[in-house]
Scaffold this motif. Structure first.
Motif, PDB file in Angstrom:
ATOM      1  N   ALA A 240       0.836  -1.204   0.000  1.00  0.00           N
ATOM      2  CA  ALA A 240       0.000   0.000   0.000  1.00  0.00           C
ATOM      3  C   ALA A 240       0.870   1.253   0.000  1.00  0.00           C
ATOM      4  CB  ALA A 240      -0.926  -0.008   1.213  1.00  0.00           C
ATOM      5  N   SER A 241       2.044   1.168   0.611  1.00  0.00           N
ATOM      6  CA  SER A 241       2.948   2.323   0.638  1.00  0.00           C
ATOM      7  C   SER A 241       3.468   2.663  -0.752  1.00  0.00           C
ATOM      8  CB  SER A 241       4.127   2.044   1.574  1.00  0.00           C
ATOM      9  OG  SER A 241       4.849   0.885   1.157  1.00  0.00           O
ATOM     10  N   PRO A 244      -0.276   4.657  -2.411  1.00  0.00           N
ATOM     11  CA  PRO A 244      -1.211   5.139  -1.388  1.00  0.00           C
ATOM     12  C   PRO A 244      -2.504   5.707  -1.947  1.00  0.00           C
ATOM     13  CG  PRO A 244       0.666   6.619  -1.635  1.00  0.00           C
ATOM     14  CD  PRO A 244       0.994   5.392  -2.407  1.00  0.00           C
ATOM     15  N   ASN A 245      -2.500   6.147  -3.200  1.00  0.00           N
ATOM     16  CA  ASN A 245      -3.722   6.675  -3.805  1.00  0.00           C
ATOM     17  C   ASN A 245      -4.650   5.573  -4.308  1.00  0.00           C
ATOM     18  OD1 ASN A 245      -2.933   9.280  -3.316  1.00  0.00           O
ATOM     19  ND2 ASN A 245      -2.145   9.648  -5.383  1.00  0.00           N
ATOM     20  N   THR A 248      -5.295   0.660   0.330  1.00  0.00           N
ATOM     21  CA  THR A 248      -5.310   0.967   1.765  1.00  0.00           C
ATOM     22  C   THR A 248      -4.582  -0.109   2.555  1.00  0.00           C
ATOM     23  OG1 THR A 248      -7.468  -0.113   1.978  1.00  0.00           O
ATOM     24  CG2 THR A 248      -7.452   2.273   1.611  1.00  0.00           C
TER      25      THR A 248
END
Length: 353
Positions: A240-241, A244-245, A248
């Motif tokens: 997710a990092s 991030p858009n 989650t």
């Protein structure tokens, strides 16, 4: 006498200047699309590795791994290529099955270094009933451009999961950008396959509102179809990092290995230049890991056993082993023509004549 001394000094200066100004040899490395990971890896090699080997390296965009194999084999100036492991293996398999064109292309190719794993993404509309990769059967699938590693990966994964080729009537071979546009607008595509090392620019550049339009499918290693898949591909997590858009939480996925490949060059100048390139790669890996694409942090300077039919380029392998031995002694640990019906795999690899 003064004139003689002056002339000698001028001559020496000119000779010295000429030596210092020896032009760098110009080579090309074929990569993939402008928005993929391979192009950045190629540019990192051009910026941080090639200059120390007196090479001016041009990172050239391409359709992907299958095209790269052909261009490395036949295009003047192309001395390096980035190739997915499943594409390389598919050429070997086709050659072993009697395809002469595949054998001609792949047999002289050599591996310089295994690099890192590239993540495989299957993208659907946010409102799709599909949530897992094993649910793509009979979907309208964009497999990736013809000649690309993505298309070959899509075809291989589909065959491994379902025991049959992708249905030609439901498969398209558009670029990622074209396919994603159709996915969310006219909905003539249900699934878009993408292969790119994370963080991939295509997905990084997506806005937060993208979550309302698309989602990524999960890979379920416990599903019965996954056993065959995991004999060729590797389990992976899309973080997710990294996106991030879009995400989650981390997403279970698959990956394929990326290789730095060359040709079995025997010309001494070319051999020497590639040896210098390999030494520079060994010496500058920490710089690549600090300044280059995040995928460099996954690269280890190691020459593991390759599969049957795969071979390292001997001059660069010797250079890397020598470099590794020197670093170890110094106490500096390194990070690691008849008409025929062509198969789907042959068309993707560009072997259908």
């Amino acid at each position: 006498m003064k004139k003689i001394v002056l002339s000698a000094l001028l001559l020496a200066g000119l000779l010295g200047h000429g030596t210092a100004a020896v032009a760098a040899v110009e080579y090309k490395i074929v990569t993939a699309s402008e928005r993929g990971t391979y192009i950045k890896i190629g540019r990192d090699l051009a910026q941080f590795v090639a200059p120390a080997a007196n090479i001016k390296l041009d990172a050239v965009p391409s359709a992907g791994s299958a095209e790269n194999v052909r261009r490395l084999r036949y295009e003047p100036g192309v001395k390096l290529a980035l190739v997915q492991s499943d594409v390389y293996q598919s050429f070997l398999d086709m050659a072993a099955a009697g395809n002469a064109a595949a054998g001609t292309m792949i047999r002289p190719l050599r591996v310089i270094l295994p690099l890192y794993n590239e993540e495989i993404y299957f993208i659907v509309r946010a409102d799709s009933d599909r949530n897992y990769v094993h649910e793509i059967r009979n979907a309208k699938l964009n497999a990736g451009e013809l000649g690309s590693g993505t298309a070959l990966t899509s075809a291989t994964l589909y065959r491994l999961m379902f025991g049959e080729p992708m249905p030609d009537a439901g498969v398209s071979y558009l670029s990622n950008e074209e396919a994603l546009a159709k996915l969310v607008t006219d909905k003539t595509i249900d699934v878009v396959a993408v292969v790119a090392g994370q963080p991939a620019k295509l997905l990084v550049d997506m806005k937060p509102e993208s979550r309302q339009l698309i989602k990524l499918l999960k890979f379920d290693p416990g599903h019965p179809s996954s056993e065959a898949v995991l004999k060729t591909y590797f389990p992976a997590n899309v973080r997710a990092s990294s996106y991030p858009n879009l995400l989650t939480t981390d997403l279970p996925s698959l990956a394929v290995k990326a290789f730095l490949v060359t040709y079995d060059f025997e010309l001494k100048d070319t051999e020497s230049n590639l040896r210098h390139m390999a030494r520079s790669l060994c010496q500058n890996l920490p710089l690549l890991q600090d300044k280059g694409h995040p995928k460099w942090r996954e690269v280890e300077l190691a020459l593991p056993d390759l599969g049957r039919g795969w071979f390292y380029y001997a001059p660069t392998a010797r250079e890397i082993r020598t470099c590794l031995a020197g670093e170890t002694r110094a106490g500096r640990p390194l990070k690691s023509r008849a008409v025929k019906v062509c198969s789907q795999q042959e068309r993707i690899l560009g072997l259908c004549q």
